[in-house]
Design a protein around this motif. Structure first.
Motif, PDB file in Angstrom:
ATOM      1  N   TYR A  38       0.789  -1.225   0.000  1.00  0.00           N
ATOM      2  CA  TYR A  38       0.000   0.000   0.000  1.00  0.00           C
ATOM      3  C   TYR A  38       0.828   1.284   0.000  1.00  0.00           C
ATOM      4  CZ  TYR A  38      -3.934  -3.022   1.224  1.00  0.00           C
ATOM      5  OH  TYR A  38      -4.898  -3.993   1.213  1.00  0.00           O
ATOM      6  N   TYR A  39       1.988   1.247   0.703  1.00  0.00           N
ATOM      7  CA  TYR A  39       2.782   2.466   0.874  1.00  0.00           C
ATOM      8  C   TYR A  39       1.905   3.597   1.432  1.00  0.00           C
ATOM      9  CZ  TYR A  39       5.995  -0.109  -2.133  1.00  0.00           C
ATOM     10  OH  TYR A  39       6.816  -1.073  -2.665  1.00  0.00           O
ATOM     11  N   GLU A  40       1.271   3.335   2.571  1.00  0.00           N
ATOM     12  CA  GLU A  40       0.325   4.294   3.140  1.00  0.00           C
ATOM     13  C   GLU A  40       0.952   5.660   3.363  1.00  0.00           C
ATOM     14  OE1 GLU A  40      -0.934   0.459   5.435  1.00  0.00           O
ATOM     15  OE2 GLU A  40       0.900   1.279   4.585  1.00  0.00           O
ATOM     16  N   ASN A  41       0.143   6.677   3.154  1.00  0.00           N
ATOM     17  CA  ASN A  41       0.536   8.041   3.472  1.00  0.00           C
ATOM     18  C   ASN A  41       0.260   8.264   4.956  1.00  0.00           C
ATOM     19  OD1 ASN A  41       0.996  10.767   3.700  1.00  0.00           O
ATOM     20  ND2 ASN A  41      -0.055  11.290   1.803  1.00  0.00           N
ATOM     21  N   LEU A  42       1.255   8.021   5.800  1.00  0.00           N
ATOM     22  CA  LEU A  42       1.067   8.122   7.243  1.00  0.00           C
ATOM     23  C   LEU A  42       0.839   9.556   7.688  1.00  0.00           C
ATOM     24  CD1 LEU A  42       3.790   5.582   8.402  1.00  0.00           C
ATOM     25  CD2 LEU A  42       1.335   5.223   8.274  1.00  0.00           C
ATOM     26  N   GLU A  43       1.206  10.511   6.851  1.00  0.00           N
ATOM     27  CA  GLU A  43       0.981  11.914   7.176  1.00  0.00           C
ATOM     28  C   GLU A  43      -0.514  12.225   7.242  1.00  0.00           C
ATOM     29  OE1 GLU A  43       2.934  16.180   5.855  1.00  0.00           O
ATOM     30  OE2 GLU A  43       2.600  14.640   4.348  1.00  0.00           O
ATOM     31  N   TRP A  44      -1.325  11.386   6.615  1.00  0.00           N
ATOM     32  CA  TRP A  44      -2.768  11.605   6.589  1.00  0.00           C
ATOM     33  C   TRP A  44      -3.494  10.871   7.708  1.00  0.00           C
ATOM     34  CZ3 TRP A  44      -4.610  11.234   0.782  1.00  0.00           C
ATOM     35  CH2 TRP A  44      -4.113  12.342   0.085  1.00  0.00           C
ATOM     36  N   VAL A  66      -8.408   7.304   2.886  1.00  0.00           N
ATOM     37  CA  VAL A  66      -7.850   7.946   1.687  1.00  0.00           C
ATOM     38  C   VAL A  66      -6.328   7.950   1.703  1.00  0.00           C
ATOM     39  CG1 VAL A  66      -9.831   9.450   1.366  1.00  0.00           C
ATOM     40  CG2 VAL A  66      -7.945  10.221   2.808  1.00  0.00           C
ATOM     41  N   ASN A  67      -5.725   7.256   2.660  1.00  0.00           N
ATOM     42  CA  ASN A  67      -4.274   7.304   2.752  1.00  0.00           C
ATOM     43  C   ASN A  67      -3.581   6.296   1.838  1.00  0.00           C
ATOM     44  OD1 ASN A  67      -5.520   5.546   4.720  1.00  0.00           O
ATOM     45  ND2 ASN A  67      -3.477   5.072   5.462  1.00  0.00           N
ATOM     46  N   VAL A  68      -4.357   5.680   0.936  1.00  0.00           N
ATOM     47  CA  VAL A  68      -3.804   4.782  -0.073  1.00  0.00           C
ATOM     48  C   VAL A  68      -4.368   5.179  -1.431  1.00  0.00           C
ATOM     49  CG1 VAL A  68      -3.742   2.401  -0.918  1.00  0.00           C
ATOM     50  CG2 VAL A  68      -3.489   2.853   1.519  1.00  0.00           C
ATOM     51  N   ASN A  69      -3.490   5.221  -2.417  1.00  0.00           N
ATOM     52  CA  ASN A  69      -3.924   5.525  -3.784  1.00  0.00           C
ATOM     53  C   ASN A  69      -4.876   4.429  -4.263  1.00  0.00           C
ATOM     54  OD1 ASN A  69      -4.083   5.830  -6.627  1.00  0.00           O
ATOM     55  ND2 ASN A  69      -2.134   6.926  -6.619  1.00  0.00           N
ATOM     56  N   GLU A  81      -5.694   3.555  -7.126  1.00  0.00           N
ATOM     57  CA  GLU A  81      -5.180   2.778  -8.260  1.00  0.00           C
ATOM     58  C   GLU A  81      -4.464   1.531  -7.761  1.00  0.00           C
ATOM     59  OE1 GLU A  81      -2.764   5.293 -10.631  1.00  0.00           O
ATOM     60  OE2 GLU A  81      -4.423   6.562 -11.301  1.00  0.00           O
ATOM     61  N   ILE A  82      -3.870   1.631  -6.579  1.00  0.00           N
ATOM     62  CA  ILE A  82      -3.208   0.463  -5.987  1.00  0.00           C
ATOM     63  C   ILE A  82      -4.245  -0.605  -5.665  1.00  0.00           C
ATOM     64  CG2 ILE A  82      -1.925  -0.354  -3.975  1.00  0.00           C
ATOM     65  CD1 ILE A  82      -0.458   2.284  -3.911  1.00  0.00           C
ATOM     66  N   TYR A  83      -5.380  -0.164  -5.089  1.00  0.00           N
ATOM     67  CA  TYR A  83      -6.460  -1.112  -4.808  1.00  0.00           C
ATOM     68  C   TYR A  83      -6.923  -1.811  -6.086  1.00  0.00           C
ATOM     69  CZ  TYR A  83      -7.233   0.883  -0.122  1.00  0.00           C
ATOM     70  OH  TYR A  83      -7.112   1.275   1.176  1.00  0.00           O
ATOM     71  N   ALA A  84      -7.128  -1.021  -7.127  1.00  0.00           N
ATOM     72  CA  ALA A  84      -7.649  -1.573  -8.379  1.00  0.00           C
ATOM     73  C   ALA A  84      -6.734  -2.669  -8.910  1.00  0.00           C
ATOM     74  CB  ALA A  84      -7.820  -0.462  -9.409  1.00  0.00           C
ATOM     75  N   GLU A  85      -5.425  -2.429  -8.821  1.00  0.00           N
ATOM     76  CA  GLU A  85      -4.459  -3.405  -9.344  1.00  0.00           C
ATOM     77  C   GLU A  85      -4.368  -4.634  -8.445  1.00  0.00           C
ATOM     78  OE1 GLU A  85       0.316  -3.673 -10.454  1.00  0.00           O
ATOM     79  OE2 GLU A  85      -0.635  -1.741 -10.064  1.00  0.00           O
ATOM     80  N   LEU A  86      -4.320  -4.418  -7.144  1.00  0.00           N
ATOM     81  CA  LEU A  86      -4.153  -5.538  -6.219  1.00  0.00           C
ATOM     82  C   LEU A  86      -5.340  -6.482  -6.235  1.00  0.00           C
ATOM     83  CD1 LEU A  86      -2.643  -3.805  -3.049  1.00  0.00           C
ATOM     84  CD2 LEU A  86      -1.443  -5.224  -4.703  1.00  0.00           C
ATOM     85  N   PHE A  87      -6.547  -5.932  -6.269  1.00  0.00           N
ATOM     86  CA  PHE A  87      -7.743  -6.750  -6.121  1.00  0.00           C
ATOM     87  C   PHE A  87      -8.412  -7.064  -7.447  1.00  0.00           C
ATOM     88  CE2 PHE A  87      -7.474  -4.308  -2.058  1.00  0.00           C
ATOM     89  CZ  PHE A  87      -7.050  -5.372  -1.283  1.00  0.00           C
TER      90      PHE A  87
END
Length: 694
Positions: free
Chosen positions: A84-90, A531-534, A536-542
């Protein structure tokens, strides 16, 4: 008298500071994280005091694991964990090494102190700032020090604060501070910069409009009625400028986050028009011992309908016949009554959409307004009791306590409340017992003023102690080090092997783990995101379309995996097929009716769909003994088969501590070549797994 009041304040501050230092030095924390450790297979770590409650999953399965993940990675802006490479800043309430530390200096502790002590400081800080803010606010409203301190402790150890503290401490702990500063008599050159900082401290700590709007609705009528001097053009102007500047700083640093959240279905574009709150809940703000809410499947009143229930309304009702209705009392009562009616209509019936919008109540689900409703009642009673102190009659208080006990006994206490709060069964009789125990003081002391002061002091002290034991025990106390220490056991080691077998791409693990595995630094798909994950990453992974990704993940949705054919998107958790992202294990297939000693029993099966030669089915079972992760298993079926896929996953059940191998869950998809579905399922029920013969 003024010097005596100051001494009381300083003595209270010194006592609380000593408790905080002791707390931080020992590295203690209020948490239900033991529930997380049990799911992770840790059965040895224990709470120091109290029992963990699984219903507090927002804390132990979401917030603390994300904090732990960020802590183990050194608090980066973006996590390095795949996929995921989460945006931890969010992520709310996660320390960030940037300019936001100006507004959240308490977060600096995570770079200065050992992690356990920094986490302990976080808990002590938000509890203390809540108490400090309440005491300061009540002082600014002219409440006597003894009453202010007692009431602040009652609110701290109320059902509302203790239940919601676990994951909303930045919103609750600091939410009253700006109001206390605004009502203070500090010089403008100090007051408004401090007000600017306090507003920033609240919103940088946590954006949670339901609490903020509810708090404002409760506090503003009291402030403006008790302190009309605050209705001053210069005062309001500089207050608005300071608040706007703090909000501007937040938007400047977090605009990308605000913009992303504003497009989500929840909480972004959701509009609340209120309604849906039962009248009994409003009554429980006055009679805190009555049932909190209606029972029934899916209803969790302990966590959803929490109120600031205290004995203060009963004391106020005993005072009512003797009140002197001066100008101050009339204005305060009218302002409070108008707001209580306004809140009640919103909660019970609801508002038209445009009224919800212009009042900002659209940001508050109906039941969340119970916070402001009950707080307003408590503050009104507090100010009135202090202002009408000379009119208090001890005999009236004793009578009111008897009536309270009789009514509370008649209502009774619901079973699910009994199991959540220690001593709650005794709440109905407690005020009466305390009043009776304090009566001898009234009889011994000849001076009426002294008798009243001592009686009320002992009575309030008893109520505070009772609420401390009853509601304060809701959150168990544990060692903060046990939260931040990585779990190293068979389960986490085996999941780490799964991740390694994925060639570093990350792996899904069948089951619902929330953020627990990622909190251990394990690159797994299981998690809860907003919303801390793009997307598009979800779309590709799942393996879903961009539109499906936007629909599924535009609100708080959990991610878990099960052995099903299609994703189940009907609930708060999206359940994906166990084959999505899972590691495939090599295995052999033998089509034979010969009996073998199988390693599995109790096979669960289900239909995925029809195939060219038969049917695609899924199956799930459990290995009866530890089998090495690298073992090449053999599947035996008494019918012809086509493509077969199999995975293994950790299985923890019934408090069993798995040794040697935790991957005892085994699941797969297989094509069974039969003429009809009944034959296919009958064949699959005979599936056997064995180790290859030497």
């Amino acid at each position: 008298m003024l010097q005596t009041d100051r001494n009381k304040w300083w003595l209270a501050l010194a006592a609380l500071s000593c408790i905080a230092i002791f707390w931080v030095a020992l590295g203690l924390y209020q948490s239900h994280f033991i529930s997380a450790l049990r799911i992770l297979g840790d059965y040895s770590t224990q709470s120091i005091i109290g029992a963990s409650k699984e219903g507090r999953g927002d804390e132990w399965s979401t917030y603390l694991p994300i904090l732990k993940q960020a802590y183990l990675e050194g608090f980066p802006n973006k996590s390095s964990l795949v996929p995921y490479y989460e945006n931890l800043e969010w992520v709310i309430s996660i320390p960030k090494f940037n300019a936001s530390l100006f507004f959240l200096p308490n977060h600096i502790a995570f770079w200065v102190l050992p992690g356990a002590n920094a986490l302990a400081l976080q808990g002590a800080y938000y509890n203390l700032i809540f108490l400090f803010s309440l005491c300061w606010l009540l002082k600014n409203l002219g409440v006597k020090p003894g009453i202010a301190i007692s009431v602040s402790l009652m609110i701290l150890f109320s059902q509302m604060y203790q239940v919601w503290w676990t994951s909303n401490f930045p919103a609750l702990g600091a939410g009253i501070l700006p109001f206390a500063i605004f009502a203070s008599r500090l010089r403008p050159l100090i007051k408004f910069p401090l007000f600017f900082w306090a507003v920033g401290h609240v919103i940088f700590g946590q954006i949670y409009p339901p609490f903020y709007v509810s708090l404002a609705a409760a506090l503003l009528p009291i402030l403006l009625a008790v302190r009309p001097d605050l209705i001053d053009k210069k005062h309001i102007f500089w207050g608005l400028i300071s608040a706007a500047a703090a909000i501007g700083c937040f938007l400047l640093m977090r605009w990308d986050y605000v913009n992303a959240v504003s497009t989500t279905s929840y909480p972004g574009v959701s509009v609340s028009t209120g309604g849906g709150v039962q009248p009994a809940l409003l009554l429980s703000a006055i009679l805190p011992s009555i049932p909190v809410g209606p029972g029934g499947p899916g209803v969790d009143p302990v966590h959803e309908f929490s109120l600031i229930g205290t004995i203060l309304p009963v004391i106020f009702l005993s005072l009512l016949p003797f009140i002197k209705w001066d100008k101050f009392t009339r204005i305060l009562t009218i302002a409070t009554a108008v707001m209580l009616i306004f809140m009640s209509v919103f909660m019970l019936i609801g508002f038209p959409r445009f009224v919800s919008k212009i009042s900002l109540f659209y940001l508050v689900p109906g039941r969340r307004m119970l916070l402001g409703f009950s707080l307003l009642i408590v503050l009104y009673c507090t100010v009135m009791i202090s202002h009408q102190w000379q009119q208090i009659r001890i005999s009236a208080i004793v009578l009111a306590c008897f009536i309270f006990s009789a009514i509370s006994y008649a209502f009774g206490v619901r079973h699910d409340i009994e199991t959540e709060f220690y001593l709650i069964n005794w709440l109905w009789i407690t005020p009466t017992l305390l009043a009776l125990l304090a009566i001898p003081v009234w009889l011994i002391l000849k001076d009426e003023k002294s008798a009243r002061n001592v009686f009320i002091s002992l009575f309030f002290a008893g109520i505070v102690c009772f609420q401390f034991l009853t509601y304060g025990s809701f959150n168990p106390i544990m060692n903060a080090a046990d939260i931040l220490r990585p779990v190293d056991n068979q389960l986490t080691r085996d999941v780490r092997k799964l991740v390694q077998l994925s060639d570093g791409k990350g792996a899904s693990v069948i089951g619902n783990y929330g953020h627990l595995l990622r909190g251990e630094g394990l690159a797994v798909y299981n998690a809860i995101h907003l919303v801390n994950v793009n997307r598009e990453i979800y779309a590709e992974l799942f393996d879903i379309t961009q539109d499906e990704s936007n629909t599924l993940f535009n609100q708080f949705r959990g991610i878990s995996f099960d052995n099903i054919g299609n994703a189940n998107t009907t609930g708060a958790t999206v359940i994906f097929p166990g084959s999505v992202g899972a590691v495939a294990f090599d295995h052999n297939i033998i089509n034979s009716s010969n009996t073998v000693d199988s390693l599995i029993t109790n096979i669960q099966t289900g239909v995925i769909g029809k195939s060219e030669k038969g049917f695609n089915l899924f199956w799930n079972s459990r290995l009866s003994q530890p089998v090495p992760v690298d073992a090449n298993l053999t599947i035996t079926l008494p019918c012809a088969t086509g493509n077969s896929w199999m995975t293994r996953y950790p299985l923890i059940a019934g408090g069993e501590e798995l040794v040697d191998v935790a991957l005892r869950g085994v699941s797969g998809r297989i094509e069974v070549e039969t003429q009809n579905l009944d034959q296919a399922q009958a064949c699959l029920k005979q599936l056997a797994i064995s180790l290859p013969k030497n």
